[in-house]
Design a protein around this motif. Structure first.
Motif, PDB file in Angstrom:
ATOM      1  N   UNK A 135      52.902   7.573  -5.649  1.00 15.93           N
ATOM      2  CA  UNK A 135      53.552   6.116  -7.028  1.00 15.93           C
ATOM      3  C   UNK A 135      53.113   6.855  -8.250  1.00 15.93           C
ATOM      4  N   UNK A 136      53.454   6.233  -9.105  1.00 16.79           N
ATOM      5  CA  UNK A 136      52.816   6.495 -10.391  1.00 16.79           C
ATOM      6  C   UNK A 136      52.613   4.965 -10.685  1.00 16.79           C
ATOM      7  N   UNK A 137      50.800   5.105 -11.375  1.00 17.92           N
ATOM      8  CA  UNK A 137      50.472   4.322 -11.045  1.00 17.92           C
ATOM      9  C   UNK A 137      50.924   4.015 -13.287  1.00 17.92           C
ATOM     10  N   UNK A 138      51.338   2.971 -13.671  1.00 19.95           N
ATOM     11  CA  UNK A 138      52.184   1.825 -14.553  1.00 19.95           C
ATOM     12  C   UNK A 138      51.757   2.302 -16.073  1.00 19.95           C
ATOM     13  N   UNK A 139      49.896   1.519 -15.792  1.00 16.57           N
ATOM     14  CA  UNK A 139      49.533   1.346 -16.739  1.00 16.57           C
ATOM     15  C   UNK A 139      48.666   2.603 -17.580  1.00 16.57           C
ATOM     16  N   UNK A 140      48.668   4.081 -16.377  1.00 15.40           N
ATOM     17  CA  UNK A 140      47.767   5.073 -16.853  1.00 15.40           C
ATOM     18  C   UNK A 140      49.195   5.979 -16.888  1.00 15.40           C
ATOM     19  N   UNK A 141      49.879   6.386 -16.059  1.00 17.87           N
ATOM     20  CA  UNK A 141      51.064   7.344 -16.360  1.00 17.87           C
ATOM     21  C   UNK A 141      50.552   8.261 -14.766  1.00 17.87           C
ATOM     22  N   UNK A 142      49.180   7.756 -14.169  1.00 14.17           N
ATOM     23  CA  UNK A 142      48.699   8.576 -13.610  1.00 14.17           C
ATOM     24  C   UNK A 142      48.933   8.524 -11.555  1.00 14.17           C
ATOM     25  N   UNK A 143      49.832   9.721 -10.399  1.00 15.91           N
ATOM     26  CA  UNK A 143      49.452   9.866  -9.719  1.00 15.91           C
ATOM     27  C   UNK A 143      48.612   9.595  -8.735  1.00 15.91           C
ATOM     28  N   UNK A 144      49.415   8.479  -7.584  1.00 10.14           N
ATOM     29  CA  UNK A 144      48.363   7.831  -7.016  1.00 10.14           C
ATOM     30  C   UNK A 144      49.126   7.903  -5.545  1.00 10.14           C
ATOM     31  N   UNK A 145      48.408   8.605  -4.441  1.00 13.19           N
ATOM     32  CA  UNK A 145      48.971   8.848  -3.174  1.00 13.19           C
ATOM     33  C   UNK A 145      48.124   7.615  -2.290  1.00 13.19           C
ATOM     34  N   UNK A 146      48.614   7.703  -1.029  1.00 19.61           N
ATOM     35  CA  UNK A 146      47.973   7.505   0.293  1.00 19.61           C
ATOM     36  C   UNK A 146      48.893   6.732   1.123  1.00 19.61           C
ATOM     37  N   UNK A 147      48.376   5.783   1.727  1.00 21.79           N
ATOM     38  CA  UNK A 147      48.634   4.885   3.390  1.00 21.79           C
ATOM     39  C   UNK A 147      49.527   3.750   2.361  1.00 21.79           C
ATOM     40  N   UNK A 148      50.863   3.122   3.489  1.00 22.05           N
ATOM     41  CA  UNK A 148      51.383   1.859   2.749  1.00 22.05           C
ATOM     42  C   UNK A 148      52.467   1.635   4.091  1.00 22.05           C
ATOM     43  N   UNK A 149      52.672   0.565   3.733  1.00 24.30           N
ATOM     44  CA  UNK A 149      52.977  -0.602   4.792  1.00 24.30           C
ATOM     45  C   UNK A 149      55.052   0.140   4.885  1.00 24.30           C
ATOM     46  N   UNK A 150      55.625  -0.301   5.481  1.00 25.24           N
ATOM     47  CA  UNK A 150      57.213   0.177   5.786  1.00 25.24           C
ATOM     48  C   UNK A 150      57.903  -0.904   4.056  1.00 25.24           C
ATOM     49  N   UNK A 151      57.379  -2.002   4.464  1.00 26.44           N
ATOM     50  CA  UNK A 151      57.960  -2.430   4.318  1.00 26.44           C
ATOM     51  C   UNK A 151      57.316  -2.490   1.702  1.00 26.44           C
ATOM     52  N   UNK A 152      56.161  -1.757   1.487  1.00 30.10           N
ATOM     53  CA  UNK A 152      55.981  -1.844   0.460  1.00 30.10           C
ATOM     54  C   UNK A 152      56.557  -0.648   0.072  1.00 30.10           C
ATOM     55  N   UNK A 153      57.190   0.368   0.992  1.00 30.36           N
ATOM     56  CA  UNK A 153      58.360   1.260   0.446  1.00 30.36           C
ATOM     57  C   UNK A 153      59.738   1.039   0.354  1.00 30.36           C
ATOM     58  N   UNK A 154      59.951   0.233   0.684  1.00 30.96           N
ATOM     59  CA  UNK A 154      61.430  -0.687   0.359  1.00 30.96           C
ATOM     60  C   UNK A 154      62.102  -0.602  -0.860  1.00 30.96           C
TER      61      UNK A 154
END
Length: 203
Positions: A135-154
């Motif tokens: 995803x892209x962090x809106x405030x800083x415009x930087x890339x973030x990566x990690x793990x997430x629940x399916x509901x977040x990914x929907x």
């Protein structure tokens, strides 16, 4: 007939005067004991509770918060240095309970994560985190990566993030130079932590 009209008018007056309300609180010491009830702004039709855990070296910071939300999905996100657990609901004052602490029980899945230098680190997913997220962090415009629940990914945008994309295989959230350390993340790691925490606490 007059009785039916009177009942109908009373119903309209009652529903027109009813505003959606949620519990509101900010617990910087890991507790949300002093909560109040707030009337939600127009367009905010969900209540949310969240627990944020940030790990800086050997020090752990935990914050619990509750608020109104225009959109919310129950689940968790794990960026390695920060984990966030969300509980969401859509009835009046339904967020009385605190969001649970993010799970520390590994589920066998592994995803890439970012730090101050690159996005070639890995993080072990926990609990219901069955997807790798980019995803892209809106405030800083930087890339973030990690793990997430399916509901977040929907969803394609959530909370402080946009451009959300997820995948199901281990270490599948890799994209070109972002996974081999060739591209540096210039935003200060600690500043990113503080900024993300500030967003969660103020929204």
């Amino acid at each position: 007939m007059d009785l039916q009209i009177s009942v109908f008018l009373l119903f309209i007056l009652f529903t027109a005067g009813h505003s959606f309300r949620c519990y509101d609180c900010l617990g910087l010491t890991g507790s949300c004991a002093n909560q109040t009830v707030q009337t939600c702004p127009s367009g905010f039709s969900q209540c949310q509770s969240l627990t944020v855990v940030i790990q800086v070296g050997s020090i752990t910071y935990k914050t619990k918060a509750k608020d109104c939300a225009p959109f919310c999905q129950s689940g968790s996100i794990n960026f390695g240095f920060m984990k966030v657990s969300y509980s969401c609901c859509n009835t009046d004052q339904c967020n009385a309970q605190d969001a649970p602490d993010p799970s520390n029980v590994p589920n066998g899945k592994t995803c890439y994560s970012c730090d101050d230098w690159s996005c070639s680190n890995t993080v072990s997913c926990s609990g219901t985190e069955d997807r790798c997220i980019k995803a892209t962090w809106i405030a800083g415009g930087k890339s973030v990566k990690g793990c997430a629940s399916k509901s977040i990914c929907d969803v394609t945008a959530f909370s402080n993030f946009k451009g959300i994309s997820c995948c199901e295989g281990n270490l599948c959230n890799c994209e070109g130079n972002l996974c081999n350390g060739a591209q540096s993340i210039t935003q200060s790691f600690l500043f990113l932590c503080c900024s993300l925490l500030s967003y969660f606490l103020l929204h």
